[in-house]
Scaffold this motif. Structure first.
Motif, short mmCIF file in Angstrom:
data_model
loop_
_atom_site.label_atom_id
_atom_site.label_comp_id
_atom_site.label_asym_id
_atom_site.label_seq_id
_atom_site.Cartn_x
_atom_site.Cartn_y
_atom_site.Cartn_z
N GLY A 144 13.44 23.22 1.04
CA GLY A 144 12.34 22.62 0.31
C GLY A 144 11.41 21.95 1.31
O GLY A 144 11.85 21.53 2.38
N ALA A 145 10.14 21.85 0.96
CA ALA A 145 9.17 21.32 1.92
C ALA A 145 7.94 20.84 1.18
O ALA A 145 7.89 20.85 -0.05
CB ALA A 145 8.80 22.41 2.93
N GLY A 146 6.96 20.42 1.94
CA GLY A 146 5.69 20.04 1.34
C GLY A 146 4.85 19.20 2.28
O GLY A 146 5.31 18.81 3.36
N MET A 147 3.61 18.97 1.86
CA MET A 147 2.72 18.12 2.64
C MET A 147 3.07 16.67 2.32
O MET A 147 3.13 16.29 1.14
CB MET A 147 1.26 18.41 2.28
CG MET A 147 0.83 19.85 2.54
SD MET A 147 1.01 20.35 4.27
CE MET A 147 -0.29 19.41 5.05
N VAL A 148 3.28 15.88 3.35
CA VAL A 148 3.71 14.49 3.15
C VAL A 148 2.70 13.77 2.25
O VAL A 148 1.48 13.83 2.47
CB VAL A 148 3.86 13.75 4.49
CG1 VAL A 148 4.23 12.30 4.25
CG2 VAL A 148 4.91 14.43 5.34
N HIS A 149 3.22 13.13 1.21
CA HIS A 149 2.37 12.47 0.21
C HIS A 149 1.57 11.34 0.86
O HIS A 149 2.11 10.59 1.67
CB HIS A 149 3.26 11.91 -0.91
CG HIS A 149 2.51 11.63 -2.17
ND1 HIS A 149 1.61 10.60 -2.29
CD2 HIS A 149 2.50 12.27 -3.38
CE1 HIS A 149 1.10 10.61 -3.52
NE2 HIS A 149 1.63 11.62 -4.19
N PRO A 150 0.29 11.21 0.50
CA PRO A 150 -0.51 10.14 1.10
C PRO A 150 0.12 8.76 0.93
O PRO A 150 -0.01 7.89 1.81
CB PRO A 150 -1.86 10.23 0.37
CG PRO A 150 -1.78 11.35 -0.60
CD PRO A 150 -0.50 12.09 -0.37
N VAL A 151 0.81 8.55 -0.18
CA VAL A 151 1.46 7.25 -0.40
C VAL A 151 2.55 7.01 0.65
O VAL A 151 2.72 5.90 1.16
CB VAL A 151 2.05 7.19 -1.83
CG1 VAL A 151 3.01 6.02 -1.97
CG2 VAL A 151 0.93 7.10 -2.86
N VAL A 152 3.28 8.07 1.00
CA VAL A 152 4.33 7.94 2.01
C VAL A 152 3.71 7.64 3.38
O VAL A 152 4.18 6.78 4.11
CB VAL A 152 5.19 9.22 2.05
CG1 VAL A 152 6.23 9.13 3.17
CG2 VAL A 152 5.86 9.46 0.71
N LEU A 153 2.64 8.35 3.71
CA LEU A 153 1.96 8.09 4.98
C LEU A 153 1.54 6.63 5.05
O LEU A 153 1.75 5.94 6.05
CB LEU A 153 0.73 9.00 5.12
CG LEU A 153 1.01 10.49 5.30
CD1 LEU A 153 -0.27 11.29 5.19
CD2 LEU A 153 1.66 10.75 6.66
N ARG A 154 0.94 6.17 3.95
CA ARG A 154 0.46 4.80 3.92
C ARG A 154 1.62 3.81 4.03
O ARG A 154 1.52 2.80 4.71
CB ARG A 154 -0.32 4.57 2.63
CG ARG A 154 -1.34 3.47 2.74
CD ARG A 154 -2.15 3.40 1.50
NE ARG A 154 -1.29 3.50 0.34
CZ ARG A 154 -1.49 2.83 -0.79
NH1 ARG A 154 -2.51 2.02 -0.89
NH2 ARG A 154 -0.68 2.98 -1.82
N ASN A 155 2.74 4.11 3.35
CA ASN A 155 3.92 3.23 3.45
C ASN A 155 4.39 3.09 4.89
O ASN A 155 5.05 2.12 5.24
CB ASN A 155 5.07 3.80 2.60
CG ASN A 155 4.82 3.64 1.11
OD1 ASN A 155 3.95 2.87 0.71
ND2 ASN A 155 5.57 4.37 0.31
N CYS A 156 4.09 4.09 5.70
CA CYS A 156 4.53 4.04 7.10
C CYS A 156 3.43 3.57 8.03
O CYS A 156 3.54 3.67 9.25
CB CYS A 156 5.01 5.43 7.53
SG CYS A 156 6.40 6.00 6.56
N GLY A 157 2.35 3.08 7.46
CA GLY A 157 1.28 2.53 8.28
C GLY A 157 0.36 3.58 8.88
O GLY A 157 -0.38 3.29 9.83
N LEU A 158 0.40 4.80 8.34
CA LEU A 158 -0.51 5.83 8.84
C LEU A 158 -1.66 6.00 7.84
O LEU A 158 -1.45 5.96 6.63
CB LEU A 158 0.22 7.16 9.01
CG LEU A 158 1.35 7.18 10.04
CD1 LEU A 158 2.00 8.56 10.09
CD2 LEU A 158 0.83 6.80 11.42
N ASP A 159 -2.87 6.19 8.36
CA ASP A 159 -4.04 6.34 7.52
C ASP A 159 -4.05 7.76 6.95
O ASP A 159 -4.23 8.74 7.68
CB ASP A 159 -5.30 6.10 8.37
CG ASP A 159 -6.57 6.35 7.58
OD1 ASP A 159 -6.47 6.64 6.36
OD2 ASP A 159 -7.65 6.26 8.17
#
Lengths: 837, 346
Positions: B290-305
């Motif tokens: 299973g795979a996918g494009m990392v959800h923007p919410v997850v990126l933001r949770n990790c401090g990435l824009d």
């Protein structure tokens, strides 16, 4: 979600085989897990007409029938049912038929009468729930037709993902089919013929907290006749995996499957009246100490977080989860209240878990329901109740929140979508794709906020005029909230298969040492040395954890974590055997030895590199260890290789191999006499150090204590085990080898034999040799031991091969003699050794 | 003593030596004869001792004869030695003959566990694409395992992961390797290409295809322009590396709360190759990850824009990969450690 194709075809047209449809749906994200063909179990079941029904002369409860099966043949069949009469058309299982449950039908004799087959009930065929009588088919059912041709169906088993609660319905799947097959969805009719007093004069609904129940629609049907549903309804429900119960209850289940809207029906007569004489329903949280009996006839103490449907006298049902016994619709029910409500998904989910009552209904509620469905579902269910159970529908409905919300409008940037997908669709193609799933779009002409995160912590970015498109999302698509959701929708409907694959052209990250590097080198080395890698459970039994808890003082190798903290327990274990996280590896390996012994494999040499776990009130520890277990023959016994039983030295040899691999000194061993897991006379702590003095290996090696072996009823006689902290298991690489120049001058080798008491360990003798030898001793190797005449009973002799040498010259015999003399003197003086000349 | 006598003596010596050689039965006799005739105090030297009595003119003639005789004898000795030597060697070789059809002396070698080796193999393949390996804890917090991955408390998606909880408040046994994504994104800045292998736990009854303990390998790639197409391209390469060049793959929608869009990735059935069989549920395809494009919410949770960075994550079961590759039909074999099973892997 089980989707009977006959039902699906009622709502949407498609010209695809079941396999083609399954593939299209799968590629659309509605994975079809299986295709179930109903009717394959009805081979040799045909439609027959009863020509005669007579009493069996010798058995009161049996009838003799003559049945025309249309093949020009009249069969005599004995039947035990009482609902049959001449002229009826019924399913006939001919000899050779195999009914559900692997029931074989043969020509038999019953009380002296021959029976050439069997008349079937709906239950026997798995077609309806009626087990009491023969399934009476409609008079126009074609005589002699195969039952499979009439009622056979294909049922798709669709794996609906948690975000697509809307697709837990035939309508929802029909919408997906329409997106791939191009047709339109025909919604089932919801109009109702009404009469009599309005519903608002019969029923009142008081919602205590609109947050927990945003909408409650109630309808009233007067004068129903509760009984079985029409056969076709029962067949449909069974095909969808729902057991038919009665016409009223079936109507609510039918709507749940068809529209995805769980409906509850109450016996209106069992609901207490409000001051104005109406049935007074309340939606409220349970009060302390409240109890109720649910439909499954279990008396339950209610938790105050439980949302209830109640009346003035107490709870009537657990909202969205299970109804109550007191207001259950029964044969005696005259008036029916239809409940179609929207509940807070989290509240329903928690409640269903709390009472372990997760049902088809709660599953749909907890995924969130389309707001509109409250009214649609109420109307559809009311229509079906009236159709199947008769009665008069009261005018209108009680609706706590009648105005429907507007569809959600969500902005997205087509350029951003293409950038995320790696496609080049552009704005028009994306809009066209979205239209296929009912998402209408318009290009925004002003600066627009584009939502990129929803939920508790929403975020959005501004898009300049003309770059964003505003999508109007159908009310049933609660899963689409932000731009990325629309990107997925574009990809999904357009087809993931059309996303062009590309090898990533982007910048490479900096090199990083793999944490597996040293571990893999150790694994390879041990495998080469004849050991097999095992992987055992991290979760062990309390007995295992206790029996194999080391008491020796743990010292981690450099860079490795210490074993620390109390044992960590799983609070919801599946079994006691896997309820605690292990703190050592050896116990599991001993178990592996025993498992294999049970299969008559007695020569076992295994290792495992695994974690130990420990807990503290607010944190946890994990550490890597290497475990070894050896038993049986060392080498593979063969005609040219006599069997040799493994002993402690074999395990030490493996440890010494790892020490060499790590570039560490030869390990040193110290007797370990008080470790309860190990044999007190055959165990040692071990350590090996790197050239800089850091610990490369630390742990224990020894023979399993015979008492422990006995307690565990081990079949293996002797098991040698080790548990070691090894530098590099957590990460890091092996030290790079520094090659030493080859010696230019021949070394001078001497053998030295010393007699020592058994109480002096060899390691101590070696250490004294090394210390006394001076700078020219290059190596001291133990090459032989001897006991017996002329030594005393508690003595042995040790022979060392000593290699002397210098980098710049050949040592003279005199120089070596001097060194030997010094060593001999020191051994004699310090440990009372006798030197043999 | 004159020239003729001397010559005749030399010839006689040659003849006698020749017949003695013919009578010699082994190399030792030849060597004794050689010493007797050609040795320092041998018969040839003895004959030549008479040379001093000859006139000076005759001496070179005798010398020539003597040299010829010596050469003749030497050749004869060498020839005889060769003949006798090879006969002796033959006899020795005959005596030393063994039954070469007997099996060799077995050398014991263990085997690498197929779960761990499958994980290592996956990591090796992705290492070729620049992915570096990380490991993260198995006892996780609810935040890392769920909340930071866009799976709030009481979210219905939690049904995808039946969880084992431990007696440390807020801790659980990780149900997947996906929390590793959070650890990595909070530790290093993009460009990120990471592989995270490790043990996972689920509250799931053990059967032929499920275990309470199993392994997973997570992958993560984050950069400024990493696309769904990149994911597809990379997974195609992986499928070819793992299952063979030219294997057909299928890229279809899946669902995970922490990816959007989400992907399920199939490879053509390794048993039937496409037409459908019981092993693939008659679909012709086997899902491998299973795979996918990392959800923007997850990126933001990790401090990435999320406006700047985008990328994908994937997760797969090394046991499942090994089961497909090695045609293993029961996942329970992996933790049973039956040497009859493990011993098949070398």
């Amino acid at each position: 979600m089980r989707v009977p194709l006959s039902w699906l075809r009622e709502l949407v047209a498609f010209d695809l085989t079941p396999e083609q449809l399954a593939e299209r749906l799968t590629l659309l994200g509605m994975e079809v897990k299986g295709i179930d063909r109903r009717g394959t179990e009805w081979a040799n079941v045909v439609v027959g007409e009863l020509l005669a029904v007579e009493k069996h002369p010798r058995a009161d409860r049996l009838s003799l029938t003559r049945v025309n099966t249309g093949a020009g043949e009249v069969l005599e069949i004995v039947c035990g049912a009482t609902n049959i009469a001449v002229g009826q058309r019924v399913p006939v299982a001919l000899p050779g038929a195999v009914l559900p449950g692997n029931r074989r039908i043969e020509r038999t004799e019953k009380m002296g009468a021959v029976s050439n087959g069997m008349l079937c009930s709906g239950d026997e065929l798995g077609l309806t729930a009626d087990a009491d009588g023969i399934l009476i088919l409609a008079p126009e059912t074609p005589l002699g037709a195969k039952l499979a041709d009439l009622y056979g169906d294909v049922v798709l088993d669709v794996d609906v993902k948690p975000n697509r609660g809307d697709a837990l319905s035939i309508v929802g799947i029909a919408r997906e089919v329409a997106a791939v097959a191009g047709g339109a969805v025909r919604l089932p009719p919801t109009d109702v013929v009404e009469g009599g007093r309005p519903a608002v004069e019969r029923l009142s609904v008081a919602v205590e907290d609109a947050g927990l129940c945003p909408r409650f629609v109630g309808r009233w049907i007067e004068g129903v006749t509760v009984g079985p549903s029409p056969d076709w309804v029962q067949m449909r429900l069974l095909a969808a995996g729902i057991r038919p119960i009665s016409n009223v209850v079936d109507a609510s289940n039918y709507v749940m499957v068809e529209l995805g809207k769980p409906i509850h029906t109450f016996d209106a007569g069992a609901v207490a009246r409000d001051p104005r004489g109406r049935a007074g329903l309340q939606v409220r949280l349970a009060r302390a100490g409240e109890r109720m009996e649910t439909l499954d006839h279990v008396e339950r103490a209610l938790d105050p977080e439980t949302l209830l449907i109640a009346d003035a006298s107490g709870p009537l049902g657990i909202a969205g989860v299970m109804g109550g016994a007191t207001s259950e619709v029964s044969d005696a029910t005259r008036d029916v209240i239809v409940e179609s409500a929207i509940f807070d998904p989290v509240s329903i989910r928690r409640t269903a878990f709390r009472y372990a009552l997760r049902s088809e209904a709660s599953l749909r509620f907890e995924k969130g329901q389309e707001f509109r469905l409250a009214r649609l579902g109420a109307d559809r269910a009311t229509r079906l109740v009236a159709e199947w159970a008769g009665g008069t529908v009261a005018v209108g409905a009680v609706d706590t929140h009648a105005q429907e919300p507007a569809p959600r409008r969500i902005a997205f940037r087509p350029a951003r979508v293409d950038r995320l997908l790696g496609t080049d669709l552009g704005i028009d193609a994306q809009r066209e794709v979205l239209r296929r799933v009912g998402i209408e779009t318009e290009v925004s002409s002003s600066v627009t906020d584009v939502a990129i995160a929803a939920g508790e912590n929403p975020a959005s970015v501004a898009a300049s005029a003309g770059t964003a498109v505003i999508a109007t999302v159908p009310t049933w698509r609660r899963d689409i909230e932000v731009e990325a959701d629309l990107a997925e929708e574009v990809a999904r409907v357009h087809g993931y298969e059309l996303v062009p694959p590309r090898r990533p052209p982007t910048e490479m990250p900096a090199w990083r040492e793999s944490p597996l590097a040293a571990r893999d080198a150790i694994r390879e080395a041990l495998v080469g040395a004849g050991l097999t890698e095992a992987v055992t459970y991290a979760l062990v039994s309390p007995r295992m954890l206790e029996a194999f808890r080391w008491t020796f003082e743990d010292r981690p190798a450099v860079g490795e974590a210490a074993a620390q903290g109390r044992p960590v327990a799983v609070t919801n274990p599946l079994s006691l055997d896997h309820s605690l996280l292990r703190q050592s590896i050896v116990g599991s390996l001993v178990e592996v030895v025993d498992t294999n012994a049970r299969h008559a494999i007695v020569d076992v040499a295994i290792f495992e590199i695994g974690r130990g776990y420990g807990g503290e009130p607010d944190r946890s520890h994990e550490w890597w260890r290497l475990g070894l277990a050896l038993t049986g023959a060392v080498e593979i016994p063969a005609w040219n290789q006599p069997r040799r039983e493994v002993d402690l030295d074999d395990a030490k040899g493996a440890i010494e191999l790892i020490a060499r691999l790590l570039g560490a000194s030869a390990p040193s061993y110290s007797p370990l006499t008080d470790e309860p897991i190990l044999h007190p006379g055959r165990s040692a702590t071990v350590e090996a150090r790197l050239p800089n003095g850091d610990l490369a290996i630390a742990g224990v090696v020894g023979e399993l204590h015979p008492r422990l072996a006995e307690a565990w009823e081990l079949r293996a006689r002797r098991v040698i085990v080790a548990e070691l902290s090894v530098a590099g298991l957590t990460g890091g690489s092996l030290a790079v080898v520094r090659a030493a120049p080859l010696p230019r001058f021949q070394p001078n080798e001497r053998d030295l034999t010393v007699d020592v008491p058994d109480s002096v360990p060899a390691a101590e003798v070696t250490q004294h040799v090394r210390e006394a030898a001076g700078a020219h001793l290059q190596e001291a190797t133990l090459v032989g031991t001897y006991r017996g005449h002329p030594l005393g009973p508690d003595e042995r002799s040790l022979t060392f091969r000593l290699r002397f040498g210098a980098a710049d010259r050949v040592l003279s015999d005199a120089e070596v003699d001097t060194a030997i003399g010094t060593i001999s003197g020191a051994l004699a003086d310090d440990i009372g050794a006798r030197i043999r000349s | 003593m004159n020239l003729d006598d001397l010559s005749r003596d030399l010839e006689t010596l040659a003849e006698e030596t020749a017949s003695a050689l013919a009578g010699a039965s082994d190399v030792a006799a030849v060597e004794a004869l050689e010493l007797d005739v050609l040795g320092k105090k041998g018969r040839l030297t003895g004959v030549l001792r008479g040379i001093g009595a000859l006139p000076a003119d005759d001496r070179p003639k005798v010398g020539a004869i003597a040299n010829r005789v010596r050469a003749t004898i030497e050749a004869a000795v060498a020839e005889r030695r060769t003949i006798l030597g090879s006969a002796e060697l033959d006899a020795r070789l005959r005596a030393e003959t063994i039954d070469v059809t007997m099996p060799g002396r077995p050398i014991r070698r263990g085997s690498l566990h197929p779960s761990i080796e499958s994980m290592a193999e996956i990591a090796r393949i992705f290492a070729q694409f620049g992915f570096v390996t990380y490991e993260t804890p198995e006892i996780e917090t609810d935040e890392y395992n769920f909340q930071d991955l866009n799976i709030p408390q009481d979210h219905p998606a939690r049904d995808l992961w039946d969880t084992l909880y431990v007696d440390i408040p807020g801790r659980l046994l990780r149900t997947h390797t996906s929390p590793g994504q959070i650890h990595v994104m909070r530790t290093v800045k993009p460009p990120i290409r990471a592989i995270l292998p490790g043990r996972c736990f689920r509250y799931e009854a053990i059967d032929a295809s499920h275990g309470t303990e199993f392994f997973q390998v997570e992958g993560l790639m984050i950069d400024e322009g990493t696309t769904l197409g990149d994911l597809r391209g990379l997974l195609d390469e992986f499928a070819h590396a793992m299952f063979g060049a030219g294997k057909k793959t299928r890229f279809r929608p899946g669902y995970y709360p922490f990816t959007e869009p989400s992907v399920a990735f199939d490879v053509e059935c390794l048993v039937c190759g496409g037409p459908g069989c019981p092993a693939c549920g008659r679909s012709g395809w086997m899902t491998i990850l299973g795979a996918g494009m990392v959800h923007p919410v997850v990126l933001r949770n990790c401090g990435l824009d999320p406006e700047r960075y985008q990328g994908f994550a994937f997760g797969m079961g090394p046991e499942r990969i090994a089961m497909l590759r090695h045609r293993i039909n029961d996942i329970r074999l992996f933790l049973e450690n039956d040497l009859r099973f493990l011993g098949q892997f070398r």
